[in-house]
Design an enzyme around this catalytic site. Structure first.
Site, PDB file in Angstrom:
ATOM      1  N   ALA A 136       0.879  -1.167   0.000  1.00 34.88           N
ATOM      2  CA  ALA A 136       0.000   0.000   0.000  1.00 34.88           C
ATOM      3  C   ALA A 136       0.917   1.218   0.000  1.00 34.88           C
ATOM      4  O   ALA A 136       1.179   1.836   1.026  1.00 34.88           O
ATOM      5  CB  ALA A 136      -0.908  -0.004   1.216  1.00 34.88           C
ATOM      6  N   ASN A 169      -4.344   3.499 -14.818  1.00 35.76           N
ATOM      7  CA  ASN A 169      -4.618   2.810 -13.555  1.00 35.76           C
ATOM      8  C   ASN A 169      -5.983   3.260 -13.056  1.00 35.76           C
ATOM      9  O   ASN A 169      -6.117   4.349 -12.515  1.00 35.76           O
ATOM     10  CB  ASN A 169      -3.527   3.163 -12.538  1.00 35.76           C
ATOM     11  CG  ASN A 169      -3.791   2.578 -11.166  1.00 35.76           C
ATOM     12  OD1 ASN A 169      -4.777   1.869 -10.961  1.00 35.76           O
ATOM     13  ND2 ASN A 169      -2.913   2.869 -10.215  1.00 35.76           N
ATOM     14  N   CYS A 227      -7.884   3.357  -8.745  1.00 39.62           N
ATOM     15  CA  CYS A 227      -7.831   4.404  -7.713  1.00 39.62           C
ATOM     16  C   CYS A 227      -9.240   4.788  -7.267  1.00 39.62           C
ATOM     17  O   CYS A 227     -10.177   4.744  -8.059  1.00 39.62           O
ATOM     18  CB  CYS A 227      -7.171   5.660  -8.260  1.00 39.62           C
ATOM     19  SG  CYS A 227      -5.742   5.362  -9.254  1.00 39.62           S
TER      20      CYS A 227
END
Lengths: 319, 310
Positions: B73, B130, B133
């Site tokens: 993370a 990506n 998110c």
């Protein structure tokens, strides 16, 4: 960098195990000799730098050798490499270039170090290094105060020997602390003048004192309180003095506060969980002051550290 | 003398020297890798996620090892678009390999701004979006789990990509990955990248707290490989093959056997992630291994392997 190929300062090398001996309780001393190419890269390693060892291929020791507290998790798989600092590095010149021998002191505390117990002379390991930035020695240094907490001791042992060899005029004293006597990765003995000393530092010609939280050996209390007591009773010149600390984060925060109280410079060797050790994974973040008031940023323990100026570090835990 | 194997792959119009790339978030801005190998030997690199503004990332611990894997993370720690363009683009120009830049954001406008700027850079072969998110404007729900949001974001980004192929990285943490894959393709994705990490947690039983400061993290490594192979095959059959869209497959690849598995399942190229942490030049070994496999099997062009599951 030219055409995508960097000037190389580190790499993946092999090292052969020379010996792997139990020192006391959970502590072991592993001696390695690097392959010829690796030796060239490790020739100028300084105290505080580290390496990453691949331990994933090692098997478990026989069940009777597994400490009771580790039996439950012993079979857990080891995937990532593990970082280790050095307690000593010796370079011998040979006809074919330098030959570097590394000494690593480790504590058996999880599935990876449990497997390290099985290493024997002749075994070959894959390692990545040398990594990170070590302790900086300034030309003005006259007094080096080393503060070692538990497993933080090995790189300071390296530093003690390094200072004796390269800076013999620097007066060096090491304060070694731990929760209890058996948590010290050292052999203790009675010194000539000062009571209990650490044999390993004594052999190097470095003065030492011992502190344990429970009073089972030496000064009773935190090692930083022991150093505070010593500093209060000695005349020191701040501009010629440096504290070098390695140990658990609360102890490092304590060393930073101590340094601030006495107006001394202080270098702390930090620790974080890291997946790669080479700046790829971004996991080993250390929060530091950015220079401007109230602004902080993350540096990487593996690349920017592990040694930091204590004034810059925002410690996660207080002393 | 062995017959020369053609390792080149046409990936969404980009000719790759071979089908092996390093995965986003595991090779930094690619400059860190150059000390360990000649990056020019790779099929390409996918940089870590770039966001409009710099991001410090999450507090530590940011990673924890698990059996056959790890959780991370990191929190998209990166130097931000401006510094990436001024400091890293010049380095990437010297790598001699295809460069795909991973783009992340908190709002659709962020993605669009980053993509628009990067699309102007010659060295950037393509963009990897990506979409795992959290979307700040929609209460933090992940873009990548909602087909409507996926269509919206890809539609907006595709308009500013120019001639650069847009690769959409799918999250595996959904009920029906074909539905999200289909949404991406219909909205204009030129390729699919799969899989991102699986949301997971490790608990410290002494403190009864999650080990990671972020509480949860993404699971990667050999533990996820069989699931990733299955998902790649499913999306290949149901979405990518009918649409003629290539898949960049990955998840726990450690060796050439793993990589070939992904290609047979339907991937046109593969990404190496966690394995690079352990052995920085793993990707180069995997390329050698794929070449040997092709020789052994009499395959002249590695591209023939894709989607050959019997």
């Amino acid at each position: 960098m030219e055409n995508g190929v960097a000037v190389r300062h580190k790499g993946v090398f092999t090292a052969e195990v020379l010996s792997n001996q139990q020192i006391r309780e959970c502590y072991y001393r592993l001696n390695l000799v690097l392959d010829p190419i690796g030796s060239r890269f490790f020739e100028h390693v300084v105290p505080g730098q580290f390496l990453e060892i691949d331990l994933s291929g090692l098997s478990l020791p026989p069940e009777r050798h597994i400490p009771a507290e580790l039996r439950d998790i012993a079979a857990r798989q080891v995937l990532l490499r593990r970082p280790f600092s050095f307690s000593d590095v010796v370079t011998t010149p040979t006809q074919d270039g330098p030959c570097v021998k590394l000494e690593i002191v480790y504590c058996v505390l999880g599935p990876a170090t449990l497997r390290m117990m099985t290493l024997k002379s002749g075994d070959v390991l894959s390692l990545i290094g040398p990594l990170g930035n070590g302790f900086k020695i300034f030309q003005t240094l006259k007094l080096a105060v080393l503060i070692a907490g538990g497993m933080g001791a090995p790189p300071l042992l390296h530093l003690g020997g390094y200072l004796r060899r390269h800076f013999p005029a620097v007066e060096t004293i090491c304060f070694a602390g731990a929760r209890s006597c058996e948590d010290l990765p050292f052999t203790l003995k009675i010194g000539n003048l000062t009571g209990l000393v650490v044999d390993e530092f004594d052999t190097l010609g470095v003065a030492s004192q011992v502190a344990t939280d429970d009073g089972s050996a030496g000064f009773k209390g935190f090692v930083t309180d022991c150093v505070r007591h010593w500093l209060e009773n000695h005349t020191i010149k701040p501009e010629e003095t440096m504290i070098f600390a390695c140990g658990p984060e609360p102890m490092l925060a304590g060393a930073a506060r101590l340094a601030a109280d006495f107006g001394l410079a202080c270098q702390v060797s930090m620790e974080r969980m890291m997946a790669c050790g080479i700046g790829l994974c971004q996991s080993c973040a250390i929060e530091v002051n950015k220079g401007k008031a109230d602004e902080t940023e993350y540096k990487l323990c593996c690349k920017d550290g592990p040694v930091f100026d204590s004034r810059n570090v925002i410690f996660q835990v207080q002393p | 003398m062995t017959e020369q194997i053609d390792l080149t792959v046409d990936f969404a119009g980009i000719m790759l020297a071979n089908p092996v790339l390093t995965a986003s978030g595991t090779c930094g801005y690619a400059d860190e890798l150059t000390e360990f190998m000649d990056v020019a030997g790779l099929g390409g690199v996918v940089t870590k996620s770039i966001t409009l503004a710099p991001r410090k990332g999450n507090p530590t611990p940011r990673i924890v090892e698990t059996d056959a894997g790890m959780l991370n993370a990191i929190g998209l720690a990166n130097i931000g678009l401006e510094r990436f363009v001024s400091e890293k683009i010049p380095v990437l120009q010297r790598l001699g390999t295809a460069v795909f830049v991973n783009v992340a954001g908190q709002m659709i406008e962020d993605y669009v701004a980053v993509a628009e700027r990067l699309a102007q850079e010659k060295v950037v072969s393509g963009l990897e979006l990506n979409i795992s998110c959290p979307n700040v404007k929609q209460g933090g729900i992940s873009f990548g789990t909602d087909p409507t949001l996926i269509r919206e974001i890809i539609g907006a980004v595709k308009k500013v990509c120019g001639d650069k192929p847009l690769i959409v990285k799918l999250t595996p943490t959904v009920t029906d990955i074909s539905a999200t894959a289909r949404a991406a393709v219909e909205a204009g994705a030129d390729a699919l990248s799969m899989v991102n990490t699986f949301t997971a947690m490790v608990i410290d039983i002494e403190t009864r707290r999650p080990v990671l400061a972020n509480r949860t993290g993404g699971l990667s490594g050999p533990a996820i490989k069989p699931i990733a192979v299955y998902l790649v095959n499913r999306v290949y059959q149901e979405v990518a093959k009918p649409a003629g869209i290539p898949i960049l497959g990955g998840g726990g690849i450690r060796n050439a056997t793993d990589a070939v598995e992904f290609m047979i399942a339907g991937a046109s190229a593969v990404t190496i992630g966690t394995a690079t942490f352990i052995q920085p030049n793993t990707a180069l070994h995997i390329i050698d291994g794929i070449r040997q496999y092709c020789t052994r099997k009499g395959i002249r062009s590695v591209a023939e392997l894709t989607g050959t599951l019997r």
